[in-house]
Design an enzyme around this catalytic site. Structure first.
Site, PDB file in Angstrom:
ATOM      1  N   ASP A 160       4.013  15.058   5.845  1.00 27.23           N
ATOM      2  CA  ASP A 160       4.619  16.194   4.779  1.00 27.23           C
ATOM      3  C   ASP A 160       5.195  17.462   5.455  1.00 27.23           C
ATOM      4  O   ASP A 160       6.118  17.923   4.969  1.00 27.23           O
ATOM      5  CB  ASP A 160       3.320  16.791   3.970  1.00 27.23           C
ATOM      6  CG  ASP A 160       2.495  15.693   3.538  1.00 27.23           C
ATOM      7  OD1 ASP A 160       3.024  15.175   2.700  1.00 27.23           O
ATOM      8  OD2 ASP A 160       1.342  15.437   4.129  1.00 27.23           O
ATOM      9  N   HIS A 188      -3.251  16.385   1.258  1.00 26.45           N
ATOM     10  CA  HIS A 188      -2.193  15.463   1.413  1.00 26.45           C
ATOM     11  C   HIS A 188      -2.241  14.766   0.124  1.00 26.45           C
ATOM     12  O   HIS A 188      -2.443  13.484  -0.031  1.00 26.45           O
ATOM     13  CB  HIS A 188      -2.592  14.266   2.665  1.00 26.45           C
ATOM     14  CG  HIS A 188      -1.361  13.313   2.563  1.00 26.45           C
ATOM     15  ND1 HIS A 188      -0.210  13.561   2.728  1.00 26.45           N
ATOM     16  CD2 HIS A 188      -1.329  11.855   2.309  1.00 26.45           C
ATOM     17  CE1 HIS A 188       0.660  12.233   2.675  1.00 26.45           C
ATOM     18  NE2 HIS A 188       0.103  11.287   2.371  1.00 26.45           N
TER      19      HIS A 188
HETATM   20  N1  LIG Z   1      -1.542  10.450   5.305  1.00 24.35           N
HETATM   21  C1  LIG Z   1      -0.275   9.858   4.985  1.00 24.35           C
HETATM   22  O1  LIG Z   1       0.736  10.780   5.424  1.00 24.35           O
HETATM   23  C2  LIG Z   1       0.212   8.496   4.511  1.00 24.35           C
HETATM   24  C3  LIG Z   1       1.423   8.108   4.696  1.00 24.35           C
HETATM   25  C4  LIG Z   1       1.550   6.817   4.294  1.00 24.35           C
HETATM   26  C5  LIG Z   1       0.755   5.817   3.816  1.00 24.35           C
HETATM   27  N2  LIG Z   1      -0.686   6.399   3.906  1.00 24.35           N
HETATM   28  C6  LIG Z   1      -1.842   5.370   3.574  1.00 24.35           C
HETATM   29  O2  LIG Z   1      -2.097   4.763   4.737  1.00 24.35           O
HETATM   30  C7  LIG Z   1      -2.927   3.474   4.265  1.00 24.35           C
HETATM   31  C8  LIG Z   1      -2.104   2.085   4.809  1.00 24.35           C
HETATM   32  O3  LIG Z   1      -0.814   2.059   4.339  1.00 24.35           O
HETATM   33  P1  LIG Z   1      -0.170   0.662   4.579  1.00 24.35           P
HETATM   34  O4  LIG Z   1       1.319   1.005   3.560  1.00 24.35           O
HETATM   35  O5  LIG Z   1       0.046   0.460   5.893  1.00 24.35           O
HETATM   36  O6  LIG Z   1      -0.791  -0.398   3.726  1.00 24.35           O
HETATM   37  P2  LIG Z   1      -0.917  -1.910   3.817  1.00 24.35           P
HETATM   38  O7  LIG Z   1      -1.761  -2.566   2.812  1.00 24.35           O
HETATM   39  O8  LIG Z   1       0.267  -2.550   4.286  1.00 24.35           O
HETATM   40  O9  LIG Z   1      -1.920  -1.867   5.141  1.00 24.35           O
HETATM   41  C9  LIG Z   1      -3.246  -1.656   5.080  1.00 24.35           C
HETATM   42  C10 LIG Z   1      -4.058  -2.589   6.068  1.00 24.35           C
HETATM   43  O10 LIG Z   1      -5.204  -2.146   6.044  1.00 24.35           O
HETATM   44  C11 LIG Z   1      -6.253  -3.375   6.077  1.00 24.35           C
HETATM   45  N3  LIG Z   1      -7.648  -3.163   5.986  1.00 24.35           N
HETATM   46  C12 LIG Z   1      -8.106  -3.263   4.650  1.00 24.35           C
HETATM   47  N4  LIG Z   1      -9.311  -2.631   4.691  1.00 24.35           N
HETATM   48  C13 LIG Z   1      -9.814  -2.556   5.898  1.00 24.35           C
HETATM   49  C14 LIG Z   1     -10.858  -2.288   7.037  1.00 24.35           C
HETATM   50  N5  LIG Z   1     -11.992  -2.270   6.232  1.00 24.35           N
HETATM   51  N6  LIG Z   1     -10.919  -2.232   8.020  1.00 24.35           N
HETATM   52  C15 LIG Z   1      -9.488  -2.573   8.770  1.00 24.35           C
HETATM   53  N7  LIG Z   1      -8.415  -2.754   8.049  1.00 24.35           N
HETATM   54  C16 LIG Z   1      -8.340  -2.826   6.764  1.00 24.35           C
HETATM   55  C17 LIG Z   1      -5.589  -4.258   5.166  1.00 24.35           C
HETATM   56  O11 LIG Z   1      -5.898  -5.835   5.386  1.00 24.35           O
HETATM   57  C18 LIG Z   1      -4.073  -4.125   5.726  1.00 24.35           C
HETATM   58  O12 LIG Z   1      -3.805  -4.885   6.801  1.00 24.35           O
HETATM   59  C19 LIG Z   1      -2.691   3.528   2.734  1.00 24.35           C
HETATM   60  O13 LIG Z   1      -4.143   3.973   2.504  1.00 24.35           O
HETATM   61  C20 LIG Z   1      -1.645   4.419   2.242  1.00 24.35           C
HETATM   62  O14 LIG Z   1      -1.869   5.149   1.133  1.00 24.35           O
HETATM   63  C21 LIG Z   1      -0.871   7.587   4.430  1.00 24.35           C
HETATM   64  O1  LIG Z   2       2.153   8.869  -1.074  1.00 24.50           O
HETATM   65  C1  LIG Z   2       1.442   7.910  -0.930  1.00 24.50           C
HETATM   66  O2  LIG Z   2       0.549   7.234  -1.362  1.00 24.50           O
HETATM   67  C2  LIG Z   2       1.950   7.307   0.361  1.00 24.50           C
HETATM   68  C3  LIG Z   2       1.532   8.077   1.524  1.00 24.50           C
HETATM   69  O3  LIG Z   2       0.529   8.943   1.566  1.00 24.50           O
HETATM   70  C4  LIG Z   2       2.814   9.170   1.351  1.00 24.50           C
HETATM   71  O4  LIG Z   2       2.871  10.460   1.420  1.00 24.50           O
HETATM   72  O5  LIG Z   2       3.990   8.622   1.388  1.00 24.50           O
END
Ligand SMILES: NC(=O)c1ccc[n+]([C@@H]2O[C@H](COP(=O)([O-])OP(=O)(O)OC[C@H]3O[C@@H](n4cnc5c(N)ncnc54)[C@H](O)[C@@H]3O)[C@@H](O)[C@H]2O)c1
Ligand SMILES: O=C(O)C[C@H](O)C(=O)O
Length: 332
Positions: A160, A188
């Site tokens: 962010d 977030h």
């Molecule tokens: N904070 C931020 O700025 C931010 C930004 C983008 C995404 N995210 C979040 O990050 C997370 C991951 O996003 P993504 O796009 O890589 O998702 P994704 O679905 O592509 O990958 C997530 C992975 O986590 C695995 N997983 C599920 N349960 C698990 C467990 N108990 N232990 C280990 N691995 C496990 C899944 O099998 C998958 O491979 C989501 O929650 C998303 O919302 C946060």
């Molecule tokens: O917004 C979402 O759910 C994904 C991630 O947290 C983001 O900010 O891109």
């Protein structure tokens, strides 16, 4: 003398952020170009084959800094001796969902993984929670790993922060590297408060306040804020997938600055446990402006907060208090 390798855990490593993140770590983007690494990758059983494939690609890329790779579905093996843990594992939201909609599934993962980290990671392991709801997952991890230093559990709001820098740089047509000291306050989520009141831009005539250069308070107080708040949703709408390369890159920025320090005169935003600074309830994992030195973050103190800002900072704190009780109700 060559440095000892740092062990870095990435959970959810077979997912889209994981796939973008592990090569960045192996190339030195997280811990520096002279720091060897051993990458531990954890995912769940249904993703085991895919995780194997990621390991094969890491080997094939022949990264000079990468000394070994552990790819496992066993949380204990994954956590053994790790110095840095980037917790990406969980379920991303889809179009039309709010981040708290993924709460039920994700907070129980963080409760379960807290004790594995507490018992098997290095005692001074630095933890960054990326998976949503990031602040509340980090809070759950902190509460269920009580012997872990609370200072070592953080969540990602650097994405962010970088988005806010990006919006200012686009508006002013200046390079993003010349903009600094924006702040993301709070969650977030769409209640976060991106604040430019102390942000500056490097110009030929010295550092100038962003407010003065933009000269459009209406834009800064409305569209700028909502654009940053809604950027995650905008990316989901465009890609049909949540942000990945920018999330991975920001996770590297977060850990790099935490471990190696923030540049003099510059702060960044990190979700850290609140000590009550700026009237934010103590114990929440809340995004503050921080500087880092010698591996420790400190909240920037003494910033002047006007009424507009205070109301927004309190509103996002209120959402975190509500998320905390929702999280506990999901765990019961
Ligand atoms: N904070 C931020 O700025 C931010 C930004 C983008 C995404 N995210 C979040 O990050 C997370 C991951 O996003 P993504 O796009 O890589 O998702 P994704 O679905 O592509 O990958 C997530 C992975 O986590 C695995 N997983 C599920 N349960 C698990 C467990 N108990 N232990 C280990 N691995 C496990 C899944 O099998 C998958 O491979 C989501 O929650 C998303 O919302 C946060
Ligand atoms: O917004 C979402 O759910 C994904 C991630 O947290 C983001 O900010 O891109």
């Amino acid at each position: 003398m060559a440095k000892q390798p740092t062990r870095v855990l990435v959970t959810g490593a077979a997912g889209q952020i994981g796939y973008a993140l592990v090569p960045m770590i192996a190339r030195g983007a997280m811990l520096g170009l002279d720091q060897p690494v051993i990458i531990h990758m954890l995912d769940i059983e249904p993703a085991a084959e895919s995780l194997k494939g990621v390991k094969m690609e890491l080997i094939d890329a022949a990264f000079p800094l990468l000394k070994d790779v552990v790819a496992t579905t066993d949380v204990v093996e994954a956590c053994k001796g790790v110095n840095v843990a980037v917790m990406v594992g969980g379920f991303p939201r889809k179009e039309g969902m709010e981040r708290k909609d993924v709460m039920t599934k994700n907070v129980s993962i963080y409760k379960a993984q807290a004790s594995a980290l507490e018992q098997h990671a290095a005692p001074d392991c630095k933890v960054l929670v990326v998976a949503n709801p990031a602040n509340t997952n980090a809070l759950i991890l902190k509460e269920f790993a009580p012997s872990f230093p609370a200072k070592n559990i953080t969540c990602l709001t650097r994405l962010d922060h970088n988005r806010a820098l990006g919006q200012v740089s686009e508006k002013l047509n200046v390079h993003v590297g010349d903009v600094k000291n924006v702040t993301i306050w709070g969650n977030h989520s769409s209640t976060q408060y991106p604040d430019v009141n102390h942000a500056t831009v490097k110009t030929a005539a010295g550092e100038k306040p962003v407010r003065e250069l933009v000269a459009n308070d209406q834009w800064l107080n409305t569209e700028f804020i909502t654009t940053v708040q809604q950027r995650g949703a905008a990316i989901i709408k465009a890609r049909k997938l949540s942000s990945a390369l920018s999330a991975a890159s920001s996770a590297c920025d977060h850990i790099r600055d935490w471990v190696l320090g923030t540049p003099k005169g510059t702060w960044v935003s990190m979700g850290v446990y609140s000590d009550g600074s700026y009237g934010i309830p103590a114990g929440l994992i809340y995004s503050f402006p921080v500087t880092c030195e010698k591996g420790e973050w400190s909240i920037v103190q003494g910033l002047k907060i006007d009424e507009f800002s205070k109301a927004k900072m309190d509103a996002t704190a209120k959402e975190l208090v509500e998320e905390k009780s929702l999280a506990y109700s999901c765990l019961n």
